[in-house]
Design an enzyme around this catalytic site. Structure first.
Site, short mmCIF file in Angstrom:
data_model
loop_
_atom_site.label_atom_id
_atom_site.label_comp_id
_atom_site.label_asym_id
_atom_site.label_seq_id
_atom_site.Cartn_x
_atom_site.Cartn_y
_atom_site.Cartn_z
N SER A 113 0.83 -1.21 0.00
CA SER A 113 0.00 0.00 0.00
C SER A 113 0.86 1.25 0.00
O SER A 113 1.96 1.26 0.58
CB SER A 113 -0.91 0.02 1.23
OG SER A 113 -1.61 1.24 1.34
N TYR A 142 -2.92 0.04 9.69
CA TYR A 142 -3.03 -0.61 8.38
C TYR A 142 -1.73 -0.43 7.59
O TYR A 142 -1.14 -1.40 7.09
CB TYR A 142 -4.22 -0.04 7.62
CG TYR A 142 -4.17 -0.33 6.13
CD1 TYR A 142 -4.38 -1.61 5.64
CD2 TYR A 142 -3.90 0.69 5.22
CE1 TYR A 142 -4.32 -1.88 4.28
CE2 TYR A 142 -3.84 0.43 3.85
CZ TYR A 142 -4.05 -0.86 3.39
OH TYR A 142 -3.98 -1.12 2.04
N LYS A 183 -17.72 -0.86 0.18
CA LYS A 183 -16.73 -0.28 1.07
C LYS A 183 -17.25 0.89 1.90
O LYS A 183 -16.53 1.42 2.75
CB LYS A 183 -15.50 0.16 0.27
CG LYS A 183 -14.74 -1.01 -0.36
CD LYS A 183 -13.70 -0.56 -1.35
CE LYS A 183 -12.56 0.19 -0.73
NZ LYS A 183 -11.69 -0.67 0.13
#
Length: 327
Positions: A113, A142, A183
């Site tokens: 990411s 995250y 989402k």
């Protein structure tokens, strides 16, 4: 056999669609469908199997004919507070799949990411050098879990440890496109703004709290999911390349540019209201992200990236504004 973890999710389901379009017939989706609309992301697909993540180890033990695993499954909410849960789903599962692929001579393409870059002060260069990785400071659990995974793999390689037949870590930037509807608040600004405008509401963007940026002038590397999947398919077709790669356009654009593209795609005059950035995220808010795409280009990936205006037009006119928005 090809396995796509997170295969009913946003990027994963687009990978599944692309594999099917290429004529692949032995595609296995690994995901939690739960009780929402996620199943619709794979409703059009012809699948060999659908496996719950808890059953993945047993499934892999029972099959030795797995050519590649596209590992997109993760807890991707940057607002998730349960770090133990994030570690289990993001770090431990990914490192376990690396070891499994290494033992079985399979290939692993996994999702890292752009959140690994933190506030961006160290730049957005996808160096896989141990020293460069050590300088990065993700802003949330995250991003840290993805960064910890990348660093673990770098250490394994430095120690000449076992590795998959091919491996590629992908640092996704701001991806938008069909099949992200499950989402909720983590959907792209395109999807959320389209819903607001369709309901007759006013488009909103965050005000700037930085002297170098005007309201709506915050910059992101917005990348069309079709381009993301093209890059993944290219890596799949070129197994000689293993590395950590940025996946973006290489060109930062403003949220205002994005909003104007939405208005243009739906044929409305721009009308944007600027609201304060919530104080809870204001001190960690990024004002600039832009993928350095030099490494992937040097490997030979030559396709041009879809311009923001064209990507937004495709997304709205071919999906969001239709009766069936699913790919």
């Amino acid at each position: 056999m090809l396995i796509v973890t997170g295969g009913a999710g946003f990027i994963g389901s687009n990978i599944v669609a692309a594999l099917e379009e290429r004529g692949e017939t032995d595609i296995v989706v690994v995901d939690r469908l739960r009780d929402g609309i996620k199943w619709k992301n794979i409703a059009k697909r012809n699948l060999r199997d659908i496996v719950h993540p808890d059953d993945l180890p047993a499934f892999l033990d029972a099959h030795n004919d797995i050519k590649a695993i596209f590992h997109m499954g993760a807890i991707s909410a940057t607002t998730e507070r349960d770090a133990d849960k994030i570690v289990q789903n993001n770090f431990k599962l990914t490192t376990w799949l690396w070891e499994w692929c290494a033992r079985h001579s399979s290939r692993l393409i996994y999702a890292s990411s752009a959140a690994t870059y933190g506030d961006g002060k160290q730049g957005f260069n996808d160096s896989f050098d141990q020293g460069d990785l050590a300088k990065l400071a993700p802003l949330n659990a995250y991003g840290w879990s993805k960064h910890a995974t990348d660093r673990r793999f770098r250490t394994i390689l430095d120690q000449n440890g076992f590795r998959p037949k091919q491996w590629a870590g992908l640092k996704f930037f701001n991806v938008y496109g069909p099949n992200e509807y499950h989402k909720g608040g983590m959907r792209s600004v395109v999807s959320q703004m389209f819903d607001k405008l369709s309901a007759g509401e006013t488009a909103t963007l965050f005000k700037s709290h930085h002297p170098d940026y005007e309201d709506g002038g915050q910059l992101r590397d917005f990348v069309w999911v079709g381009d993301v999947v093209d890059i993944i398919m290219w890596l799949y077709d070129n197994p000689q390349f293993s590395d950590l790669f940025n996946v973006g356009t290489g060109k930062a654009r403003s949220f205002k540019d994005l909003a104007l593209s939405v208005f243009s795609a739906i044929g409305k005059e721009p009308d944007i209201q600027y609201v304060p950035t919530p104080e809870s995220i204001r001190d960690k808010y990024q004002y600039f992200t832009e993928a350095n795409m030099a490494k992937l280009r040097a490997c030979g990936y030559g396709a041009s990236m879809t311009p923001l205006e064209e990507g937004v037009r495709q997304y709205i006119q071919d999906y969001l504004a239709t009766e069936d928005p699913f790919r």
